[in-house]
Write a protein that holds these residues in place. Structure first.
Motif, PDB file in Angstrom:
ATOM      1  N   VAL A  66      -9.490  -7.297  -1.190  1.00 14.31           N
ATOM      2  CA  VAL A  66      -9.036  -7.816  -1.657  1.00 14.31           C
ATOM      3  C   VAL A  66      -8.653  -7.636  -2.906  1.00 14.31           C
ATOM      4  O   VAL A  66      -9.188  -7.567  -3.705  1.00 14.31           O
ATOM      5  CB  VAL A  66      -8.671  -9.485  -1.083  1.00 14.31           C
ATOM      6  CG1 VAL A  66      -7.186 -10.516  -1.511  1.00 14.31           C
ATOM      7  CG2 VAL A  66      -9.229 -10.115   0.001  1.00 14.31           C
ATOM      8  N   ASN A  70      -3.330 -10.049  -6.655  1.00 18.65           N
ATOM      9  CA  ASN A  70      -2.559  -9.218  -5.009  1.00 18.65           C
ATOM     10  C   ASN A  70      -2.727 -10.192  -4.151  1.00 18.65           C
ATOM     11  O   ASN A  70      -2.695  -8.459  -2.852  1.00 18.65           O
ATOM     12  CB  ASN A  70      -2.173  -8.244  -4.729  1.00 18.65           C
ATOM     13  CG  ASN A  70      -0.472  -7.035  -3.928  1.00 18.65           C
ATOM     14  OD1 ASN A  70      -0.286  -8.105  -4.379  1.00 18.65           O
ATOM     15  ND2 ASN A  70      -0.911  -6.524  -3.898  1.00 18.65           N
ATOM     16  N   THR A  72      -2.223 -10.547  -0.472  1.00 16.98           N
ATOM     17  CA  THR A  72      -0.694 -10.969   0.403  1.00 16.98           C
ATOM     18  C   THR A  72      -0.899 -12.265   1.613  1.00 16.98           C
ATOM     19  O   THR A  72      -2.271 -12.073   1.805  1.00 16.98           O
ATOM     20  CB  THR A  72      -0.496  -9.498   1.349  1.00 16.98           C
ATOM     21  OG1 THR A  72      -1.977  -9.211   1.765  1.00 16.98           O
ATOM     22  CG2 THR A  72      -0.436  -8.277   0.142  1.00 16.98           C
ATOM     23  N   ASP A  73       0.165 -12.598   2.189  1.00 17.63           N
ATOM     24  CA  ASP A  73       0.020 -13.107   3.447  1.00 17.63           C
ATOM     25  C   ASP A  73      -1.235 -12.303   4.688  1.00 17.63           C
ATOM     26  O   ASP A  73      -1.583 -13.367   4.995  1.00 17.63           O
ATOM     27  CB  ASP A  73       1.291 -13.360   4.358  1.00 17.63           C
ATOM     28  CG  ASP A  73       2.320 -13.918   3.019  1.00 17.63           C
ATOM     29  OD1 ASP A  73       1.687 -14.793   1.798  1.00 17.63           O
ATOM     30  OD2 ASP A  73       3.568 -13.887   3.583  1.00 17.63           O
ATOM     31  N   HIS A  74      -0.648 -11.058   4.629  1.00 22.07           N
ATOM     32  CA  HIS A  74      -1.604 -10.305   5.170  1.00 22.07           C
ATOM     33  C   HIS A  74      -3.484 -10.673   5.480  1.00 22.07           C
ATOM     34  O   HIS A  74      -3.819 -10.653   6.360  1.00 22.07           O
ATOM     35  CB  HIS A  74      -1.843  -9.163   5.602  1.00 22.07           C
ATOM     36  CG  HIS A  74      -2.325  -8.234   6.659  1.00 22.07           C
ATOM     37  ND1 HIS A  74      -2.416  -7.988   8.046  1.00 22.07           N
ATOM     38  CD2 HIS A  74      -3.777  -7.857   6.069  1.00 22.07           C
ATOM     39  CE1 HIS A  74      -3.126  -7.699   8.516  1.00 22.07           C
ATOM     40  NE2 HIS A  74      -3.961  -6.482   7.332  1.00 22.07           N
ATOM     41  N   ASP A  75      -3.296 -11.084   4.103  1.00 22.36           N
ATOM     42  CA  ASP A  75      -5.380 -11.323   3.455  1.00 22.36           C
ATOM     43  C   ASP A  75      -5.422 -12.116   4.066  1.00 22.36           C
ATOM     44  O   ASP A  75      -6.302 -12.255   3.896  1.00 22.36           O
ATOM     45  CB  ASP A  75      -4.840 -11.379   1.836  1.00 22.36           C
ATOM     46  CG  ASP A  75      -4.640  -9.966   1.835  1.00 22.36           C
ATOM     47  OD1 ASP A  75      -5.073  -8.784   1.896  1.00 22.36           O
ATOM     48  OD2 ASP A  75      -4.459  -9.288   0.729  1.00 22.36           O
ATOM     49  N   ARG A 134       3.604 -21.275  -2.625  1.00 19.64           N
ATOM     50  CA  ARG A 134       3.187 -20.384  -2.100  1.00 19.64           C
ATOM     51  C   ARG A 134       2.181 -21.322  -0.910  1.00 19.64           C
ATOM     52  O   ARG A 134       1.789 -21.086   0.428  1.00 19.64           O
ATOM     53  CB  ARG A 134       1.539 -19.131  -2.270  1.00 19.64           C
ATOM     54  CG  ARG A 134       2.235 -18.024  -2.817  1.00 19.64           C
ATOM     55  CD  ARG A 134       1.879 -16.483  -2.830  1.00 19.64           C
ATOM     56  NE  ARG A 134       1.497 -16.255  -1.381  1.00 19.64           N
ATOM     57  CZ  ARG A 134       0.897 -15.733  -1.922  1.00 19.64           C
ATOM     58  NH1 ARG A 134      -0.609 -15.115  -2.527  1.00 19.64           N
ATOM     59  NH2 ARG A 134       0.470 -14.783  -0.088  1.00 19.64           N
ATOM     60  N   GLN A 138       3.010 -21.700   3.334  1.00 22.47           N
ATOM     61  CA  GLN A 138       1.978 -21.175   4.126  1.00 22.47           C
ATOM     62  C   GLN A 138       1.636 -22.604   5.493  1.00 22.47           C
ATOM     63  O   GLN A 138       1.238 -22.700   6.312  1.00 22.47           O
ATOM     64  CB  GLN A 138      -0.275 -21.071   3.668  1.00 22.47           C
ATOM     65  CG  GLN A 138      -0.293 -19.592   2.606  1.00 22.47           C
ATOM     66  CD  GLN A 138       0.626 -18.440   3.572  1.00 22.47           C
ATOM     67  OE1 GLN A 138       0.201 -18.866   5.098  1.00 22.47           O
ATOM     68  NE2 GLN A 138       1.248 -17.489   3.813  1.00 22.47           N
TER      69      GLN A 138
END
Length: 143
Positions: A66, A70, A72-75, A134, A138
């Protein structure tokens, strides 16, 4: 080696060495997760060398790089099920341990309250309170 326990399922650490892997296994960790990209910094150990040592010690190995600063939501979408399904306890590492802690916190927000997450991170030596927005985002993705 500076292992910081978040809870009974996961601990985080700054960059480990190949030589640290035997001690990690001796301490009872079952899965080793690398959240740091190869060659992020001059002189860091090759992930393939750490992977070979992990496998030699009977540890499960997960390479999930990662980019620092940075996440990400994908991570998070990748990290959450990996941690849920991994043989525990897990030790995740990156340059300082912060990236791993942030990934854990964002994925944990799907099942736990923010105060509990902040407390666990703080007890491990990481202040993640700036992540509050964040974490709330989530929490919308509860399992």
């Amino acid at each position: 080696m500076d292992i910081r326990k978040i809870d009974d399922t996961i601990s985080v650490a700054p960059q480990i060495s190949v030589e640290d892997v035997a001690e990690i296994a001796r301490l009872g960790y079952r899965t080793l997760v690398a959240n740091r990209p190869d060659q992020e910094e001059f002189g860091q150990p090759l992930m393939s060398d750490i992977e070979a040592a992990a496998r030699q010690q009977g540890l499960n190995w997960v390479y999930m790089p990662v980019e620092s600063g940075n996440i990400t939501d994908h991570d998070v979408d990748q990290f959450a099920p990996m941690i849920r399904d991994a043989d525990k306890p897990v030790l995740a590492f990156c340059r300082s341990g912060t990236r791993c802690t942030v990934l854990w916190a964002l994925s944990a927000a799907r099942n736990s309250g923010a105060e509990e997450i902040f407390t666990k991170a703080r007890n491990a030596g990481y202040d993640i309170t700036p992540l509050a927005p964040r974490l709330a985002q989530q929490a919308q993705h509860r399992d």
